[in-house]
Design an enzyme around this catalytic site. Structure first.
Site, PDB file in Angstrom:
ATOM      1  N   ASP A  27      46.045  18.059  49.932  1.00 46.54           N
ATOM      2  CA  ASP A  27      46.450  19.274  49.214  1.00 46.54           C
ATOM      3  C   ASP A  27      45.285  19.834  48.405  1.00 46.54           C
ATOM      4  O   ASP A  27      45.133  21.056  48.273  1.00 46.54           O
ATOM      5  CB  ASP A  27      47.627  18.924  48.291  1.00 46.54           C
ATOM      6  CG  ASP A  27      48.275  20.143  47.659  1.00 46.54           C
ATOM      7  OD1 ASP A  27      48.078  21.260  48.170  1.00 46.54           O
ATOM      8  OD2 ASP A  27      48.977  19.979  46.647  1.00 46.54           O
ATOM      9  N   HIS A 220      52.323  21.770  39.312  1.00 49.10           N
ATOM     10  CA  HIS A 220      51.031  22.445  39.232  1.00 49.10           C
ATOM     11  C   HIS A 220      50.804  22.879  37.789  1.00 49.10           C
ATOM     12  O   HIS A 220      51.740  23.201  37.068  1.00 49.10           O
ATOM     13  CB  HIS A 220      50.997  23.649  40.176  1.00 49.10           C
ATOM     14  CG  HIS A 220      50.754  23.249  41.598  1.00 49.10           C
ATOM     15  ND1 HIS A 220      50.337  24.111  42.565  1.00 49.10           N
ATOM     16  CD2 HIS A 220      50.862  22.044  42.214  1.00 49.10           C
ATOM     17  CE1 HIS A 220      50.197  23.462  43.720  1.00 49.10           C
ATOM     18  NE2 HIS A 220      50.518  22.213  43.534  1.00 49.10           N
ATOM     19  N   CYS A 251      41.106  24.970  41.280  1.00 53.52           N
ATOM     20  CA  CYS A 251      39.901  25.585  40.713  1.00 53.52           C
ATOM     21  C   CYS A 251      40.262  26.726  39.773  1.00 53.52           C
ATOM     22  O   CYS A 251      40.848  27.716  40.187  1.00 53.52           O
ATOM     23  CB  CYS A 251      39.017  26.128  41.824  1.00 53.52           C
ATOM     24  SG  CYS A 251      37.551  26.950  41.170  1.00 53.52           S
ATOM     25  N   ASN A 260      46.598  22.192  40.718  1.00 53.18           N
ATOM     26  CA  ASN A 260      47.191  20.859  40.869  1.00 53.18           C
ATOM     27  C   ASN A 260      47.034  20.039  39.596  1.00 53.18           C
ATOM     28  O   ASN A 260      45.975  20.058  38.962  1.00 53.18           O
ATOM     29  CB  ASN A 260      46.473  20.107  42.002  1.00 53.18           C
ATOM     30  CG  ASN A 260      47.135  20.330  43.343  1.00 53.18           C
ATOM     31  OD1 ASN A 260      48.350  20.236  43.462  1.00 53.18           O
ATOM     32  ND2 ASN A 260      46.332  20.652  44.350  1.00 53.18           N
TER      33      ASN A 260
END
Lengths: 311, 311
Positions: A27, A220, A251, A260
């Site tokens: 992922d 997340h 990012c 994440n």
């Protein structure tokens, strides 16, 4: 490295051990802008295993046209498959399952959506059509003795539909469980969940016969809520948590930030709570620092930054 | 701005309203490398008030030698003192109190340490000596009818001493309360706390006669734990939470990163939990985006980044 910190202070009613399902190599790298060389990926998986993670999602057997970042699944998997850890791989359909089986994968995951909008955007199918596509995949995987995880994305909010009703998620989760998935991972794909919403969903799933023991949570950190949500999930009996080493795939400099939850931030909280993970935080952080250098940008994990500044 | 997100789902046992004690103009700017012009500071305080924050810590009457960033307290305070919000100011000693009183401040705060090491490093005094210094400050402020907040730093861990025992914090907190402080703000100055530690400290303070209603929590996001810790504090009856707009003072690019909890990340969680704050998240985010431009670097708040990418 951290001067005995965090201090271990358990909170009542939490599990003694949590299994971290590390999603960085799949992922995480799938959502990075660049393509990482296969050798670096293999080294990454090896280092994660060395850091004590016992489940490392290794790659995806999705068609390379859709996920060019993981087009080397056939080359990568043989480089890591002898590691003494669980190495699930994502399979989108029967063709993907064939490829994974041919390489000796022992665990697979399918990827469903709680919402029609994301099912269409991501899978080009209705929710019904996608579940119909997964049915033979799960059945064959189970027949081959494989463990099967079902990802369920957009469990809290959806970029097109807004807030996602709990009943909607329970309905699709129930159907994924009925297909034979051993574990469902509840994804807050756009990071909008808050702890009361997490509690409400877990309670409703329990009432519908999908207990916390059959669930993982996948938060997340887009709005910084992932750890608070994880804490609420632990209070409701969840013992499997997805996270991505170094916050990979999240990012903060890209518009496509998915954010994440960083495994290091999670481990810091779990160890502070006196919850066993088997992870060596120093080794894990060193791995994320190493990979960040390979990627040419700093890790967005706050724990990685704080610990690597101290080094 | 956010498509109806976060969805409001209350969790049982949480307060209906939380008071946010905004520390950006003081604690935030004090920890930024550069000195911000007085006019920008005044505009910042005004915009925070316009965004619905009802308590904005405006500045500090510490000697300019120690905190050059806030050397303009005398010039700044008159520019904001007529705003219809609470405007506490930090006063380190009687001289600082004199300056604050002369300008018409109605609320002050003193800054104590739970540990000897930080008392020495920050105040150049033992804990006993610092409390002796605060005694006449608090007494005079109370006699003048001012509200007094006591900051207590290093409540969880200390960079020199490591983990800080709960009993140590309870002892100093009890003495600050006895001096006459109306509210104590428990600081996790180096960001190492985890939710069980927070719960244990709040429980011990309650048993020692310092109830949650007399407390605020002040978490730093150095290891990403601030919101999980805040959630645990809310579960233990705390209704006042310190935060810094845009995560100001927590620059992730500086070695000195202190990692203040971003007010926007806090508001996202509180509103998601159906907890009233009076804050307009869109206006607050716009304020942090504006200030980040003035400072010439992006806000470290995840919520600010996510919402400003969407604009």
């Amino acid at each position: 490295m951290t001067g005995g910190l965090p201090m271990e202070v358990p909170a009542p009613g939490l599990p003694a051990r949590v299994r971290i399902h590390e999603v960085g190599p799949r992922d995480g790298l799938q959502n990075e802008p660049g393509v990482v060389p296969t050798g670096v990926k293999a080294e990454f998986v090896r280092r994660l295993a060395d850091a004590g993670l016992d489940t490392v999602e290794a790659t995806s057997f999705v068609h390379p046209r859709w996920v060019p970042q993981l087009a080397d699944a056939e080359q990568l998997f043989p480089l890591v498959r002898d590691l003494d850890v669980r190495l699930p791989v994502l399979v989108p359909n029967e063709r993907g399952l064939d490829r994974a089986l041919a390489l000796g994968a022992r665990e697979v995951a399918v990827f469903a959506s709680a919402t029609e909008s994301f099912a269409r955007a991501n899978l080009n199918r209705t929710v019904d059509e996608s579940l119909a596509m997964f049915e033979p995949v799960v059945a064959r995987a189970k027949a081959e003795g494989l463990a099967v995880r079902g990802y369920l994305s957009m469990c809290f909010g959806d970029p097109w539909e807004g807030p996602v009703p709990v009943e909607r998620v329970v309905g699709v989760a129930r159907r994924l469980a009925d297909l034979g998935c051993d574990e469902l991972s509840l994804g807050d794909t756009i990071g909008v969940a808050t702890p009361g919403h997490v509690a409400a969903l877990l309670t409703a799933l329990g009432a519908a016969g999908v207990p916390a023991s059959a669930l993982a949570v996948h938060f997340h950190d887009t709005y910084g809520q992932a750890l608070a949500n994880t804490f609420a999930a632990l209070q409701h009996g969840v013992t499997t948590v997805d996270a991505s080493a170094g916050g990979l795939g999240g990012c903060p400099y890209a518009k496509s930030a998915t954010g994440n939850l960083a495994t290091e931030d999670l481990v810091w909280m779990l160890h502070g709570l006196g919850i066993e993970t088997g992870v060596d935080l120093g080794r894990l952080t060193a791995t994320s620092v190493w990979l960040a250098e390979e990627l040419g940008r700093p890790s967005p994990s706050r724990t990685v930054r704080a610990l690597s500044h101290k080094e």
